[in-house]
Design an enzyme around this catalytic site. Structure first.
Site, mmCIF file in Angstrom:
data_model
loop_
_atom_site.group_PDB
_atom_site.id
_atom_site.type_symbol
_atom_site.label_atom_id
_atom_site.label_comp_id
_atom_site.label_asym_id
_atom_site.label_seq_id
_atom_site.Cartn_x
_atom_site.Cartn_y
_atom_site.Cartn_z
ATOM 1 N N LYS A 140 0.866 -1.184 0.000
ATOM 2 C CA LYS A 140 0.000 0.000 0.000
ATOM 3 C C LYS A 140 0.902 1.234 0.000
ATOM 4 O O LYS A 140 1.784 1.365 0.862
ATOM 5 C CB LYS A 140 -0.830 -0.038 1.286
ATOM 6 C CG LYS A 140 -2.264 0.333 1.104
ATOM 7 C CD LYS A 140 -2.994 0.065 2.402
ATOM 8 C CE LYS A 140 -4.253 0.862 2.461
ATOM 9 N NZ LYS A 140 -4.753 0.963 3.819
HETATM 10 C C1 E4P Z 1 -8.132 1.591 3.690
HETATM 11 O O1 E4P Z 1 -7.337 0.830 3.248
HETATM 12 C C2 E4P Z 1 -7.884 2.499 4.816
HETATM 13 O O2 E4P Z 1 -6.916 1.936 5.647
HETATM 14 C C3 E4P Z 1 -9.106 2.744 5.657
HETATM 15 O O3 E4P Z 1 -10.287 2.410 4.962
HETATM 16 C C4 E4P Z 1 -9.125 4.125 6.249
HETATM 17 O O4 E4P Z 1 -10.330 4.321 6.944
HETATM 18 P P1 E4P Z 1 -10.553 5.511 7.976
HETATM 19 O O5 E4P Z 1 -10.819 6.765 7.206
HETATM 20 O O6 E4P Z 1 -11.753 5.081 8.757
HETATM 21 O O7 E4P Z 1 -9.314 5.615 8.813
#
Ligand code: E4P
Length: 215
Positions: free
Chosen positions: A83
């Site tokens: 990522k």
């Molecule tokens: C996705 O890969 C992200 O890690 C995640 O959905 C972020 O979500 P949040 O905005 O609730 O932190």
């Protein structure tokens, strides 16, 4: 539609796996900070549970450093996907890693053009954050529609992971507009199955079953 679980909590991931709905997992440093263990231990445990992409976030900011970090993370398991935030250096690293056969997921996407560049750089996945856009007064799901349209216009195969999901409606709308994947916290998955009429129906059936037993 594929469901990923947005969590680094092994117990939550086991529950989702037992439900038969977990096609993959997304993690991030904030999710890792909520559970014990080193990142490597956590990724290994998750990969032992889920037979699908497990996204591990690179925290370096420079392209060469992201590539080195990504290569190390990819050694943990074949299912690890790197990522990488949607920055200029991030996209350079995506281009390099994908050419090396390492899958990437471009994260922290907040505009259609970031998603277009990520696809052109060769990303396997993109993560547009709908909840954070809603929080900031935008309509997050419009971004998903725009990215889907752009990818369809040009035949990109990059898969869209609807991320930062907060509600049942986020998942429902993602499914209605045809997003490839939704990454969902277990707390939201549990809400998806609940309906008060189901609970009331069970109660009334159990009451009537008692009457039948008394015969
Ligand atoms: C996705 O890969 C992200 O890690 C995640 O959905 C972020 O979500 P949040 O905005 O609730 O932190």
């Amino acid at each position: 539609m594929k469901f990923f679980i947005d969590s680094a909590d092994v117990k939550e991931i086991e529950t989702a796996a037992a439900l038969g709905i977990a096609d993959g997992v997304t993690t991030n440093p904030t999710l890792l900070a909520k559970v014990p263990g080193t990142p490597e231990e956590i990724y290994r445990s998750i990969c032992n549970i889920i037979d699908g992409p497990v996204c591990a976030e690179a925290v370096s900011l420079d392209a060469d450093d992201i590539v080195a970090e990504g290569m190390n993370l990819a050694k943990i398991h074949d299912n690890i996907v790197i990522k990488i935030p949607a920055t200029k250096d991030g996209l350079m690293a995506v281009n390099t890693l994908e050419k090396e056969g390492i899958k990437t997921n471009v994260t922290l996407i907040f505009s259609p053009m970031q998603a277009l560049l990520a696809a052109k750089a060769g990303a396997s996945f993109v993560c547009p954050f709908v909840g954070r856009l809603d929080d900031a007064g935008h309509v997050g799901m419009e971004l998903i529609e725009q990215i889907l349209q752009i990818y369809e216009n040009y035949g990109f195969t990059t898969e869209i992971i609807v991320a930062s999901i907060r509600s049942i409606l986020h998942v429902q709308n993602a499914a209605l507009i045809g997003a490839h994947i939704a990454t969902i916290p277990l707390s939201v998955v549990e809400k998806l199955v609940k309906h008060p009429l189901t609970d009331a129906g069970i109660q009334s059936f159990l009451k009537d079953w008692d009457k039948v037993q008394d015969r």
